[in-house]
Design a protein around this motif. Structure first.
Motif, short mmCIF file in Angstrom:
data_model
loop_
_atom_site.label_atom_id
_atom_site.label_comp_id
_atom_site.label_asym_id
_atom_site.label_seq_id
_atom_site.Cartn_x
_atom_site.Cartn_y
_atom_site.Cartn_z
N UNK A 79 38.59 26.11 31.35
CA UNK A 79 37.77 27.30 31.12
C UNK A 79 37.03 27.74 32.38
N UNK A 80 36.40 28.91 32.25
CA UNK A 80 35.57 29.49 33.32
C UNK A 80 34.20 29.77 32.74
N UNK A 81 33.15 29.41 33.49
CA UNK A 81 31.78 29.65 33.03
C UNK A 81 31.03 30.48 34.06
N UNK A 82 30.01 31.19 33.60
CA UNK A 82 29.15 31.98 34.47
C UNK A 82 27.85 31.23 34.70
N UNK A 83 27.50 31.01 35.96
CA UNK A 83 26.31 30.25 36.32
C UNK A 83 25.35 31.10 37.14
N UNK A 84 24.08 30.70 37.13
CA UNK A 84 23.10 31.24 38.08
C UNK A 84 22.53 30.06 38.85
N UNK A 85 22.44 30.22 40.18
CA UNK A 85 21.96 29.12 41.01
C UNK A 85 20.97 29.65 42.04
N UNK A 135 21.07 50.69 35.91
CA UNK A 135 19.75 50.99 36.44
C UNK A 135 19.16 49.90 37.31
N UNK A 136 20.00 48.99 37.81
CA UNK A 136 19.51 47.91 38.66
C UNK A 136 19.34 48.41 40.09
N UNK A 137 18.38 47.85 40.79
CA UNK A 137 18.02 48.29 42.14
C UNK A 137 18.92 47.61 43.17
N UNK A 138 20.06 48.26 43.49
CA UNK A 138 21.05 47.68 44.39
C UNK A 138 20.58 47.86 45.84
N UNK A 139 20.26 46.74 46.47
CA UNK A 139 19.78 46.74 47.86
C UNK A 139 20.94 46.87 48.84
N UNK A 140 22.05 46.21 48.50
CA UNK A 140 23.23 46.24 49.37
C UNK A 140 24.46 45.92 48.53
N UNK A 141 25.57 46.60 48.81
CA UNK A 141 26.82 46.37 48.09
C UNK A 141 27.96 46.27 49.09
N UNK A 142 28.90 45.39 48.80
CA UNK A 142 30.06 45.21 49.68
C UNK A 142 31.27 44.89 48.83
N UNK A 143 32.45 45.23 49.35
CA UNK A 143 33.68 44.87 48.68
C UNK A 143 33.96 43.39 48.87
N UNK A 144 34.86 42.86 48.06
CA UNK A 144 35.20 41.45 48.16
C UNK A 144 36.68 41.30 48.47
N UNK A 145 36.99 40.39 49.38
CA UNK A 145 38.37 40.18 49.80
C UNK A 145 38.94 38.95 49.10
N UNK A 146 40.24 38.98 48.85
CA UNK A 146 40.90 37.84 48.22
C UNK A 146 41.53 36.91 49.24
N UNK A 147 41.11 37.03 50.50
CA UNK A 147 41.63 36.15 51.55
C UNK A 147 40.65 35.02 51.81
N UNK A 203 25.34 41.49 31.95
CA UNK A 203 24.68 41.10 30.69
C UNK A 203 23.78 39.90 30.89
N UNK A 204 24.25 38.89 31.66
CA UNK A 204 23.42 37.69 31.88
C UNK A 204 22.20 38.01 32.74
N UNK A 205 22.38 38.85 33.76
CA UNK A 205 21.25 39.22 34.62
C UNK A 205 20.18 39.93 33.81
N UNK A 254 18.35 37.44 31.66
CA UNK A 254 17.44 36.60 32.44
C UNK A 254 16.19 37.37 32.87
N UNK A 255 16.36 38.64 33.21
CA UNK A 255 15.21 39.46 33.59
C UNK A 255 14.26 39.65 32.42
N UNK A 256 14.82 39.83 31.24
CA UNK A 256 13.96 39.94 30.05
C UNK A 256 13.22 38.63 29.79
#
Length: 291
Positions: free
Chosen positions: A179-185, A128-140, A95-97, A100-102
């Motif tokens: 709390x937890x916040x969503x940031x873009x950097x 409908x986003x143009x995914x260039x690369x995707x990977x799983x995420x580890x909790x280690x 939703x945030x992406x 921001x694109x708009x």
């Protein structure tokens, strides 16, 4: 519901409470690990900044990365989660992406996405986003470093093949203990104000470092090291935020389970009392009949 059925339900609920409590404790330990790892990087970050400072005072100027036409080409890195019990952790990023694109008036075809988290990647493709690369995420916490190195390789590849010159990371982070916040950097290119401040700042001591190696090669190596540290910190922060979100959800679930257990125990005691009363009535009725 019979007393026996209530007793079984109480036992099952107590077992569920134990599972929730264990998940809560596991998340608490994981948060400590990720935040401790980031604190360990703080001193290294200061040393890295001092190295940049020395190079700037030696007259080194950062070179901007462009595609030759001066066109801004973006790669968005999205850090999500592949685990549950975290609410809208992934959906918030999408939703945030899109918002921001708009705001930047960007077309979907003009922006590439590097997505960390298979579930988030699926949401990105659905949007409908143009995914260039995707990977799983580890909790280690041990895997974060190698994961960050893989991300940097993909960034280099996107810079060379797709003429990317802006890299923005979307991730969650914990704010205090509340709390937890969503940031873009933006991690590429570096902030111009940072270079300006370093150029204008005096060296802290009289022992100014001498640089005998090739300044351009050293600067390039430091840039890559800075990007690596930034990615490690962002991944650690995101994973800590994920566990914090799960921990707060588990704490809320624990409260609900305790409330349900209390109601079931009351219902069980009432049912037992009714059964005892019925048995006494049957005994008294039988005795009166015999008399």
């Amino acid at each position: 519901m019979s007393a026996e059925a209530l007793q079984k339900r109480i036992k099952t609920t107590q077992e569920l409470r134990d599972i929730v409590n264990n998940m809560n404790m596991l998340s608490s330990v994981s948060i400590w690990q990720y935040e401790r790892a980031n604190k360990a990087l703080d001193k290294y970050r200061r040393n890295l900044r001092n190295a940049f400072h020395a190079l700037m005072l030696h007259g080194m100027e950062p070179q901007s990365v462009t595609d030759g036409n001066g066109v801004a080409r973006y790669l968005y890195i999205l850090i999500g989660t592949d685990n549950g019990m975290v609410g809208k952790f992934n959906k918030e990023i999408i939703e945030k992406v899109r918002a921001d694109m708009r705001a930047r008036k960007q077309q979907r075809k003009d922006v590439l996405f590097l997505v960390i988290g298979k579930r988030l990647a699926a949401l990105a493709e659905q949007a409908g986003l143009n995914v260039y690369y995707a990977a799983g995420i580890s909790n280690s916490v041990k895997i974060v470093g190698s994961m960050s190195e893989s991300i940097l390789l993909k960034i280099d590849e996107a810079v060379l093949r797709e003429h990317i010159n802006h890299v923005v990371v979307y991730s969650h982070r914990r704010v205090g203990n509340t709390s937890v916040v969503l940031d873009s950097r933006q991690i590429m290119p570096y902030d111009k104000d940072m270079w300006k401040n370093l150029r204008e700042k005096k060296w802290d001591t009289n022992n100014f470092p001498m640089i005998s190696s090739d300044k351009k090669r050293l600067f390039s190596a430091l840039i890559k090291e800075g990007l690596l540290i930034a990615m490690i910190r962002l991944l650690n922060s995101s994973l800590a935020a994920e566990h914090y979100t799960r921990m707060t959800n588990m704490q809320e679930a624990e409260k609900n389970i305790d409330a349900n257990l209390e109601l079931m125990n009351l219902a069980y005691q009432q049912q037992r009392q009714e059964n005892i009363t019925d048995e006494l009535i049957d005994i008294i009725s039988g005795a009166e009949a015999m008399a």
